[in-house]
Scaffold this active site. Structure first.
Site, PDB file in Angstrom:
ATOM      1  CB  CYS B  50      -0.873   0.056   1.237  1.00 56.06           C
ATOM      2  SG  CYS B  50      -1.617  -1.490   1.650  1.00 56.06           S
ATOM      3  CB  SER B  51       3.862   2.162   1.902  1.00 54.93           C
ATOM      4  OG  SER B  51       3.292   1.643   3.072  1.00 54.93           O
TER       5      SER B  51
END
Lengths: 179, 159
Positions: B50-51
């Site tokens: 996600c990052s």
């Protein structure tokens, strides 16, 4: 299968690219990488192994994909590699940056540039002027349009590889493509 | 428990919602009519894929803006978690807290994973009238990239 069904290389490999090997080899491996990304540093030796294993069957291309929100020196490192490229020393600089022993900084890039035979003041000037900014952005956007989703992202014969970036996984995928 | 994740398809009117973007700011989807909207549902702040995805979207933001599009991230994390995450990663676009009732908006869009309690990684491009023009569910653990979003924005009638 560890390839994306949707994402393909949108900017074909061509004269603008930095490549190792012979264009048109059975396998063309394109890496989108970031010089400050630890995974790209790890992938550097994997690519080396793949080059050794495939020999003349491989053409390897590196394109810049600096993720500057996470890696503040990635952009300037990419520009330094391109500056070296303009003087015919892309791969020497590429290797020097990825094989460095300390963390990235402008000073380190100038030092590495000096080590590969670049004129330090010319390099500093091109970094200050952003001479290669647009070129790096072009690489970046070609990656975005091809579904590059982080670094390193590999394309094997224009198909985005979604598996792990270790030697065995990548070789299995390459073998599957070679048929 | 069975759980089917099926993001609402193209052609569907995007369900309206109001979610918190911070402790004192709410965003209502229908308030954004007149411009394309990108909804990026993702499982959790801080998790590696996600990052990367949010960092990538941050960097591609100028391209989204060329289409006048508003990007909204959505996960089930709370506003405080989002605040720390956005500050750490230098994210300047709103990330919305689908926190209470837990995952309700993700569920409305067919992208809530009831087993994990998180949104599946999925993307929606809405046209200026709030109709879904494109939706996409990423395979587990795969960051979808931004190519699909840009292609969908390009295909909108007004662009």
């Amino acid at each position: 299968m560890s390839f994306s069904n949707e994402s393909k290389l949108t900017l074909p490999v061509g004269d603008r690219d930095h490549g190792q090997g012979t264009p048109g080899s059975p396998i063309t491996l394109v890496e989108y990488g970031d010089y400050e990304c630890p995974h790209c540093i790890a992938a550097h030796s994997v690519v080396r192994e793949i080059q050794r294993a495939l020999g003349n069957d491989l053409f390897f291309v590196f394109r810049n994909f600096p993720l500057t929100t996470s890696h503040p020196h990635a952009q300037i490192a990419a520009e330094a590699a391109e500056a070296a490229g303009a003087q015919g020393r892309f791969w020497q600089m590429h290797d020097a940056i990825l094989e460095r022993n300390s963390s990235l900084s402008e000073d380190l890039l100038l030092e590495l540039g000096n080590g590969v035979g670049l004129d330090p003041s010319a390099l500093a000037q091109s970094l200050a002027d952003g001479t290669f900014k647009e070129r790096v952005r072009e690489d970046f956007m070609s990656g975005v349009r091809s579904g590059v989703n982080g670094t390193p992202t590999f394309f094997v014969n224009e198909r985005r590889y979604d598996g792990f970036a270790d030697f065995d996984s990548l070789m299995d995928a390459i073998d599957a493509i070679k048929g | 428990m069975t759980n089917s994740i099926a993001p609402l398809p193209a052609g569907t009117t995007a369900p309206d919602f109001t979610l918190k973007a911070s402790s004192d700011k709410e965003i209502t989807l229908s308030g954004l009519r007149g411009q394309p909207v990108i909804l990026a549902f993702y499982p959790a702040d801080w998790s590696p894929t996600c990052s990367d995805q949010m960092a990538l979207f941050q960097q591609v933001l100028p391209e989204f803006e060329r289409f006048g599009a508003q990007l909204l991230g959505v996960s089930v994390d709370s506003v405080w978690c989002h605040k720390a995450f956005a500050a750490d990663r230098g994210l300047t676009f709103p990330i919305l807290a689908d926190f209470h009732p837990h995952g309700a908006v993700s569920d409305l869009y067919g992208t809530f994973n009831a087993e994990s309690g998180m949104a599946a990684r999925s993307l929606f491009v809405l046209d200026k009238d709030g109709v879904i023009a494109w939706s996409y569910l990423a395979p587990p653990g795969v960051n979808p990239g931004a190519d699909g979003i840009l292609a969908a924005l390009e295909a909108l009638p007004d662009s």
